[in-house]
Design a protein around this motif. Structure first.
Motif, PDB file in Angstrom:
ATOM      1  N   GLN A  88       0.838  -1.195   0.000  1.00  7.54           N
ATOM      2  CA  GLN A  88       0.000   0.000   0.000  1.00  7.54           C
ATOM      3  C   GLN A  88       0.871   1.242   0.000  1.00  7.54           C
ATOM      4  OE1 GLN A  88      -3.459  -0.313   2.816  1.00  7.54           O
ATOM      5  NE2 GLN A  88      -2.566  -2.310   3.219  1.00  7.54           N
ATOM      6  N   GLU A  89       0.431   2.240  -0.770  1.00  4.32           N
ATOM      7  CA  GLU A  89       1.249   3.439  -0.917  1.00  4.32           C
ATOM      8  C   GLU A  89       0.991   4.438   0.206  1.00  4.32           C
ATOM      9  OE1 GLU A  89       1.052   5.224  -4.789  1.00  4.32           O
ATOM     10  OE2 GLU A  89       2.547   6.757  -4.297  1.00  4.32           O
ATOM     11  N   VAL A  90       2.061   4.989   0.739  1.00  2.00           N
ATOM     12  CA  VAL A  90       1.996   6.030   1.761  1.00  2.00           C
ATOM     13  C   VAL A  90       2.937   7.154   1.334  1.00  2.00           C
ATOM     14  CG1 VAL A  90       1.538   4.367   3.618  1.00  2.00           C
ATOM     15  CG2 VAL A  90       3.900   5.008   3.107  1.00  2.00           C
ATOM     16  N   MET A  91       3.029   8.200   2.129  1.00  2.00           N
ATOM     17  CA  MET A  91       4.026   9.238   1.858  1.00  2.00           C
ATOM     18  C   MET A  91       4.535   9.800   3.178  1.00  2.00           C
ATOM     19  SD  MET A  91       5.839  10.810  -0.342  1.00  2.00           S
ATOM     20  CE  MET A  91       5.101  10.437  -1.925  1.00  2.00           C
ATOM     21  N   MET A  92       5.799   9.564   3.429  1.00  2.00           N
ATOM     22  CA  MET A  92       6.426  10.078   4.642  1.00  2.00           C
ATOM     23  C   MET A  92       7.197  11.349   4.317  1.00  2.00           C
ATOM     24  SD  MET A  92       7.688   6.446   6.286  1.00  2.00           S
ATOM     25  CE  MET A  92       8.018   5.617   4.723  1.00  2.00           C
ATOM     26  N   LEU A 127       6.756   4.696  12.621  1.00  2.00           N
ATOM     27  CA  LEU A 127       5.334   4.858  12.283  1.00  2.00           C
ATOM     28  C   LEU A 127       4.549   3.607  12.669  1.00  2.00           C
ATOM     29  CD1 LEU A 127       3.177   6.556  10.616  1.00  2.00           C
ATOM     30  CD2 LEU A 127       3.788   5.120   8.684  1.00  2.00           C
ATOM     31  N   VAL A 128       5.057   2.465  12.245  1.00  2.00           N
ATOM     32  CA  VAL A 128       4.311   1.220  12.394  1.00  2.00           C
ATOM     33  C   VAL A 128       4.264   0.758  13.846  1.00  2.00           C
ATOM     34  CG1 VAL A 128       4.510  -1.233  11.873  1.00  2.00           C
ATOM     35  CG2 VAL A 128       4.552   0.423  10.024  1.00  2.00           C
ATOM     36  N   LEU A 141       4.293  -1.447   3.136  1.00  2.00           N
ATOM     37  CA  LEU A 141       4.010  -0.056   2.767  1.00  2.00           C
ATOM     38  C   LEU A 141       5.132   0.474   1.886  1.00  2.00           C
ATOM     39  CD1 LEU A 141       2.942   1.167   6.329  1.00  2.00           C
ATOM     40  CD2 LEU A 141       1.434   0.471   4.460  1.00  2.00           C
ATOM     41  N   TYR A 171      -4.248  -0.725   5.559  1.00  5.48           N
ATOM     42  CA  TYR A 171      -3.530  -0.168   6.709  1.00  5.48           C
ATOM     43  C   TYR A 171      -4.153   1.186   7.047  1.00  5.48           C
ATOM     44  CZ  TYR A 171       0.238   1.185   9.789  1.00  5.48           C
ATOM     45  OH  TYR A 171       0.960   1.571  10.895  1.00  5.48           O
ATOM     46  N   SER A 212       3.113  12.124   8.100  1.00  6.56           N
ATOM     47  CA  SER A 212       3.122  11.022   7.138  1.00  6.56           C
ATOM     48  C   SER A 212       1.690  10.775   6.695  1.00  6.56           C
ATOM     49  CB  SER A 212       3.642   9.730   7.787  1.00  6.56           C
ATOM     50  OG  SER A 212       5.030   9.790   7.949  1.00  6.56           O
ATOM     51  N   PHE A 213       1.491  10.594   5.390  1.00  5.36           N
ATOM     52  CA  PHE A 213       0.184  10.191   4.884  1.00  5.36           C
ATOM     53  C   PHE A 213       0.097   8.677   4.912  1.00  5.36           C
ATOM     54  CE2 PHE A 213       0.587  14.353   2.880  1.00  5.36           C
ATOM     55  CZ  PHE A 213      -0.647  14.890   3.179  1.00  5.36           C
ATOM     56  N   TRP A 260      -3.339   9.234   1.443  1.00  4.46           N
ATOM     57  CA  TRP A 260      -2.584   9.333   0.202  1.00  4.46           C
ATOM     58  C   TRP A 260      -3.465   9.070  -1.018  1.00  4.46           C
ATOM     59  CZ3 TRP A 260       1.107  12.145  -0.977  1.00  4.46           C
ATOM     60  CH2 TRP A 260       1.876  11.937  -2.114  1.00  4.46           C
TER      61      TRP A 260
END
Lengths: 572, 572
Positions: A67-71, A117-118, A132, B7, B41-42, B47
């Motif tokens: 799954q895509e996230v953005m940090m 984060l996790v 992620l 997530y 963070s997204f 996102w």
């Protein structure tokens, strides 16, 4: 899109500071421009290709359950100090203080941040696995930025991280990513090879690099001519090369004035290189390490590090360090030397299988001849280990077939990290028995901008780029040979509209330039197909479709262009 | 996507340091997490919404003829020194030195870099206009990061730049972007208003801010109840408020011990505020500026800056500065004061229309009554200008209808820059006569992450977010009320597959939690439609479709769900 509106300034001259083909062509074809050392701007054509690579990555990552996230790019120093990498990372990490003098770095990678984060969100085995990823600009202050996008200081990377309950589950995640990466680079059209690699400073137990095979690559790869075996030569396991047994002659000192390299000695004494042994002296922190390999072999520094359980990569010893342990540069062999707390001697396995060889006499301008390691080295003072680099003359460690050698560009890497970060940053979960365990992690990177460069390194000729269809900025260019001719423009526009309607990514070169200029640009930019609209073929109601890759040209009735284009594209 | 794999950790508690609703809801609903002050963070849900906003922006920018590029985040200091902004930008700009001690900043915006890029490529009027944009993380080291994504230190921005041959052409580019922005925010589902704005430090001659109307906004907007007029109150042109003419009484000093605010004086002397005048003392660099407005008005600092042709925004004068020009804080009026090179007096137009008002006597604990500005101020010593903030009590400057007041979140801004950057960085082109001219520039920004926050500020209730359909992370959630019931799961899966097939962005909540938990999460996350699959309705072969926005619930035959969903979505 119309070429007259496209911002794609091409250059006639090869920029003088462009040191690889991909960089030269991307500058010439108007894909990018240099901003400063190791920093580039993508122009519209380059950015279109990057976005196509990103789209392929997203599809395959999502398909594999990631799954895509953005940090953030800005990362607090705290978490890097907790993992121990704030100091370990060195000058390559770009550091910055905010207005309140709080320390941050510009993310070179995100293990610390994703783990932090996790760990605050995942408490139970029921919530695992998690995978992620993000696609983001990363920063590494290379000592010597070079090769355009292949070693720049700000670059686009896909970085992903998996979290699992145990080793077996982590192996599944690793395999899933390995497969996704294979699909991604296949879809991008690259010629690539996953190779076993060294896990290096990032830590971890298992890792493959995905190498795009190309002369301009910085990595040395050895691979089997018969089976799937492939490895970075740093990790390739060399066999033991045995020499024909000889009677042991008496050790003797000979004068070798000024002959401080093994090649010079071999020439002076008229010996083949394999009848000599070569010393290379390293240091890991304060410990000096003498590494001995056969004269015709090279030292594998990663193997030396492993042999002495070094915490960092070895560096060449300084003259001061040599002097401190009593070594005479250029004339060294283990004969008569003793190991100490500050000095280790590591001898390659194949050296132990030599007879009557020549090596340093441990005094200036002199060498021993007739060294017989099993007789002359004190086994208590040496470590015997496989520390030479594997070569083409070795055989495959898996199937004993002949090996081949290539250069590669590392475009991706999959790592099984284990619990290095989850332990240092306390990322634990409760198992079925309610007991806390460290999550088992993997990390997975793709150099997005580097993938673009690698494709160009693989696919070009003297006229320009030859894009794989999937990542070409446009799949097709339509060139009316005279844009002032209404009939040609009208036919071109009709074909253009039809192709657009059929979802073909097409550019219409409506510029009022000469046909020669437009053909040159089309070859340079490297569109997979070029449709030429000229009076000649129009008479028979046809246009010419030319395949950039093969140079083949086909005449095609106007009404059938779209079908033919799609057929040709599907084969590219 | 399956919710069991998603997530998206939700929180029960409102995080204590979240100061606006959008921030609270994004944290609670698992859209983002805080990393450090002003850094977020997204997570996957957040996102997804960001990517939908980005896709809308790309479509509308491309449609308007702009082309996407990507410039580095790291920007060499040189170009900022050339434009003069390296020093002007102050502490908000994050600065960093590389390993060779070369200075860079983390781009807060890219005027310098794009101008430098374009000037090397464009030589002729034939190559213009050009409009380039990028979507990228930007960095501003806010003194006080706050309001979550609305004022963070690293944020996602679309920044675009146009280059034209002259003012008229630049006006066309400006209008094109203005229209594109209107389409973008309309498609994102925002309630917004383009308002006239001040061009501020960036320079330029014409600018509109696109304001999302919301209580949490930091901007004050005045807009007409009848026509299209709308302006940031900083730039709203107040009319002249006239008072009923009176006989001019004699100027008189009265004791006003300790009454150093105009409110205190008015109360002490039992005067309405509009019968008083108020002094606010500013400084621009070393020049002290006395600004006078009516007691019931407020000073517009931007207007004060314009009135004295100040190069920077005025700051409040320090006690030392007041003393230097002989002012007695709390008891100041222009009566008897003279301007000097270090001291200017700016009087609001409406002050000049007052009669027998009260103001400072320029000595401690004393005020004048019966000031009549036209009689008592020396016109040679004062500047008369419209320096008060416009209020709801004003009328529309365009159509004289009543005005209304709102708070707004600035989500976009279009700027006509003129030649400020093209002149300082020498971006010229040759015109038809072969003469060099500076390109006329525009710049255009959209706060991508801020747009997300603004949407939540506008659309939420006590249960959570109510997404506009176009930027919802998923359009539809399917909730089988018992995921362990095979019949419910089977129907849910059928509907899920049908919707996916029909290109509906759908999530199946297959988690084994209680229905109540899943309903609460659905409301909190704010999917536009929720399909509930329960035994009750299944008996009649139906499911319930609930519209998050209205709370309305409809029973729908299973075979018609996809059609109904698409119909409902098209209305949202």
């Amino acid at each position: 899109m119309l070429a007259s509106k496209l911002y794609a300034p091409t250059l006639r001259e090869v920029p003088s500071d462009a040191d690889v083909v991909s960089q030269q062509l991307m500058l010439r074809a108007g894909f990018m421009r240099k901003v400063a050392n190791g920093l580039y701007s993508f122009l519209p054509l380059g950015w279109r290709s990057i976005k196509k690579i990103e789209a392929i990555i997203r599809e395959e990552m999502d398909r594999s359950g990631a799954q895509e996230v953005m940090m953030p790019i800005l990362q607090p120093a705290d978490i890097w100090k907790e993992s121990g990498r704030w100091n370990a990372y060195g000058a390559e990490m770009m550091r910055i203080n905010d207005r309140h003098d709080v320390e941050y770095c510009l993310g070179p990678t995100h293990e610390e941040m994703i783990t932090t984060l996790v760990k605050n969100e995942i408490n139970s085995y029921r919530q695992l696995p998690v995978n992620l990823y993000q696609i983001q600009s990363k920063f590494r202050d290379e000592r010597r930025p070079r090769y355009g996008l292949m070693r720049s200081r700000e670059f686009i990377m896909k970085d992903g991280y998996s979290f699992d309950i145990d080793d077996a589950a982590a192996d599944v995640s690793y395999k899933t990513m390995y497969d996704a990466y294979s699909r991604i680079f296949t879809r991008c059209g690259l010629t690539f090879r996953p190779v076993e690699a060294d896990s290096g400073a990032i830590g971890g137990s298992n890792t493959h690099e995905f190498m795009a095979i190309a002369e301009a690559g910085e990595a040395d790869i050895i691979h089997c001519s018969a089976c799937d075996y492939a490895a970075n030569i740093e990790i390739g396991k060399p066999g033991i090369m045995k020499q024909v047994e000889e009677d042991l002659k008496e050790l003797e000192v000979v004068d070798t004035p000024q002959a401080s390299t093994i090649e010079a000695v071999a020439e002076m004494l008229n010996l083949p290189l394999e009848k000599t042994i070569k010393a290379v002296v390293y240091a890991i922190e304060d410990k000096v390490i003498l590494a001995m390999v056969r004269g015709d072999h090279d030292v594998n520094e990663v193997a030396v590090q492993h042999a002495v359980n070094g915490s960092v990569e070895p560096e060449m010893a300084t003259p001061e360090q040599l002097e401190k342990v009593g070594l005479t540069a250029g004339f060294i062999s283990p004969v008569g030397l003793k190991q100490t707390d500050d000095f280790a001697i590591v001898v390659d396995e194949s050296v132990m299988e030599t007879y009557n060889v020549c090596g340093g006499a441990n005094k200036a301008d002199a060498h021993y001849i007739n060294i017989n390691p099993k007789r002359d080295f004190n086994t208590e003072d040496i470590i015997v280990a496989p520390i030479r680099l594997i070569t083409k003359d070795d055989v495959c460690p898996e199937c004993h077939s002949p090996l081949e050698y290539s250069k590669g560009i590392e475009v991706g890497q999959v790592f099984k990290l284990g619990t290095k970060y989850s332990e240092s940053l306390q990322a634990t979960y409760l198992d079925q028995n309610g007991r806390p365990n460290a999550m088992v992690m993997g990390c997975y990177g793709i150099g997005v901008s580097r993938t673009l460069a690698a494709a160009i390194e693989q696919y070009h000729d003297e006229n320009g780029i030859i894009w794989p269809r999937a990542i070409a900025p446009f799949e097709v260019v339509i060139v009316p040979i005279n844009a002032k001719d209404e009939a040609l423009m009208s036919t071109s526009t009709t074909i253009y509209d039809t192709l657009l309607n059929d979802k073909v990514d097409v550019l219409l070169d409506d510029r009022k330039d000469r046909a020669g200029v437009k053909f040159k640009d089309a070859d340079l930019i490297g569109y997979p197909l070029r449709i030429t609209v000229s009076k000649n073929t129009l008479e028979s109601n046809e246009v010419e479709i030319r395949i950039r890759k093969t140079g083949e040209a086909i005449n095609c009735p106007i009404g059938e262009v779209s079908g033919k284009v799609q057929e040709l594209l599907s084969q590219l």
